[in-house]
Design an enzyme around this catalytic site. Structure first.
Site, mmCIF file in Angstrom:
data_model
loop_
_atom_site.group_PDB
_atom_site.id
_atom_site.type_symbol
_atom_site.label_atom_id
_atom_site.label_comp_id
_atom_site.label_asym_id
_atom_site.label_seq_id
_atom_site.Cartn_x
_atom_site.Cartn_y
_atom_site.Cartn_z
ATOM 1 N N ASP A 85 31.476 83.272 57.909
ATOM 2 C CA ASP A 85 30.558 83.962 58.831
ATOM 3 C C ASP A 85 31.368 84.627 59.946
ATOM 4 O O ASP A 85 32.150 83.952 60.629
ATOM 5 C CB ASP A 85 29.569 82.934 59.408
ATOM 6 C CG ASP A 85 28.435 83.593 60.166
ATOM 7 O OD1 ASP A 85 28.109 84.761 59.866
ATOM 8 O OD2 ASP A 85 27.871 82.937 61.067
ATOM 9 N N HIS A 178 22.316 86.975 68.393
ATOM 10 C CA HIS A 178 22.533 85.560 68.060
ATOM 11 C C HIS A 178 22.008 84.675 69.193
ATOM 12 O O HIS A 178 21.991 85.084 70.347
ATOM 13 C CB HIS A 178 24.032 85.289 67.890
ATOM 14 C CG HIS A 178 24.642 86.009 66.722
ATOM 15 N ND1 HIS A 178 25.541 87.026 66.843
ATOM 16 C CD2 HIS A 178 24.457 85.841 65.395
ATOM 17 C CE1 HIS A 178 25.905 87.453 65.659
ATOM 18 N NE2 HIS A 178 25.262 86.755 64.746
ATOM 19 N N HIS A 208 21.221 89.136 60.940
ATOM 20 C CA HIS A 208 21.830 88.043 61.710
ATOM 21 C C HIS A 208 20.874 87.631 62.821
ATOM 22 O O HIS A 208 19.895 88.316 63.101
ATOM 23 C CB HIS A 208 23.165 88.506 62.297
ATOM 24 C CG HIS A 208 24.287 88.484 61.305
ATOM 25 N ND1 HIS A 208 25.305 87.570 61.361
ATOM 26 C CD2 HIS A 208 24.517 89.242 60.204
ATOM 27 C CE1 HIS A 208 26.126 87.778 60.357
ATOM 28 N NE2 HIS A 208 25.682 88.788 59.634
ATOM 29 N N SER A 211 17.230 83.110 64.158
ATOM 30 C CA SER A 211 16.456 82.109 64.915
ATOM 31 C C SER A 211 15.609 82.780 65.979
ATOM 32 O O SER A 211 16.125 83.584 66.761
ATOM 33 C CB SER A 211 17.405 81.137 65.629
ATOM 34 O OG SER A 211 18.153 80.406 64.709
#
Ligand code: 13P
Length: 288
Positions: A85, A178, A208, A211
């Site tokens: 990653d 992120h 990406h 969440s």
């Protein structure tokens, strides 16, 4: 079943209009949790390893051996890819030598010419070993030095250039970041996503910062060509919350609750449950 590269699972996802989940490893418990989640739901899965995790868990070869041995021990029969990653150039090479089946080379912070040149070289090396490659253009924001950078959007023309290098998947910013999303986050930019997919041809796109994006936005992104969604923060939070509850409930003070295995058991279950929740959203259940 041995580790596989991510090509076939992403090709099927593209055809079937769903996405494969990429879940970041952080420790041994996460290896076990994600493999069990994938097997139980018959879902393909990509296990992501950052440079920090590689250092923490003893390097790429150790992680490859651990994941493969776990797969044999747990009788895992679904396709599992072990993926670097956000690899720097040297990390990508280390992982290739360490037996990884898939590599992300992240040259997005480099000038585009250098990013293209290094990505081309990584593609050549990966092809020799039948390893899949993810590239990135346009920085994906996130938490850095306590400051949350808003997600930028990639330039579709640059996406078109990098897509021609023979990569298997492309990460390109569409406003995603992120970590935790700030309250004033503007959401994903679907116009840019559509333009990127058009410029990049048939290549599976990667989202990406998976969440905390509202479910309907994730579904829309998948309908526009996203075939891989990366999740880390939400699984980490699930693990930590369950572990905190175990201690707050005083369970570490009774019986064998003091042993590290007992202490981390609820966190492992919570990680597995979060993984299944995400794979359900991505539509990959039963697709193995
Ligand atoms: P989150 O931690 O925001 O889920 O992002 C994970 C990621 O994109 C890893 O590459």
């Amino acid at each position: 079943m041995r580790l596989v590269n991510a090509k076939e699972m992403l090709r099927k996802a593209k055809e079937g209009h769903y996405a494969v989940g990429h879940f970041n490893l952080n420790n041994m418990e996460s290896v076990r949790a994600f493999l069990l989640a994938a097997q139980e739901t018959h879902s393909p899965i990509i296990l992501g390893v950052s440079g920090g995790t590689a250092k923490y868990m003893g390097g790429y070869r150790t992680i490859t051996d651990m994941v493969e041995d776990f797969m044999a021990y747990l009788d895992i029969t679904v396709p599992v890819a072990l993926h670097v990653d956000h690899g720097k150039y040297e990390e990508a090479l280390d992982a290739l030598n360490g037996g990884f089946s898939s590599v992300m080379f992240d040259g997005s912070k480099l000038p585009i010419g250098e990013n293209l040149e290094k990505t081309r070289h990584i593609v050549e090396l990966c092809r020799e070993k039948n390893v899949s490659v993810e590239a990135e253009v346009g920085c994906i924001g996130g938490q850095e030095d306590g400051h949350v950078a808003m997600g930028e959007c990639a330039d579709p023309a640059e996406c078109g250039q990098i897509a021609k290098l023979g990569i298997d998947m492309l990460a390109a910013g569409i406003g995603n970041i992120h970590g935790k999303y700030p309250a004033d986050w503007k959401g994903l930019n679907f116009e840019v996503l559509a333009a990127i997919q058009k410029a990049a041809g048939d290549i599976p796109l990667v989202l990406h910062g998976g969440s905390g994006i509202p479910d309907d936005m994730v579904r829309q992104a998948i309908s526009l060509g996203v075939c891989k969604v990366n999740v880390n923060t939400e699984c980490q939070i699930a693990f930590t919350e369950a572990t905190r509850k175990f201690i707050e409930d005083g369970k570490d003070l009774t019986g064998n609750g003091f042993t590290p295995r007992a202490l981390l058991a609820d966190g492992l279950v919570a990680t597995k449950e979060k993984c299944i929740e995400k794979m359900t959203l991505f539509g990959s259940l039963g697709k193995a």
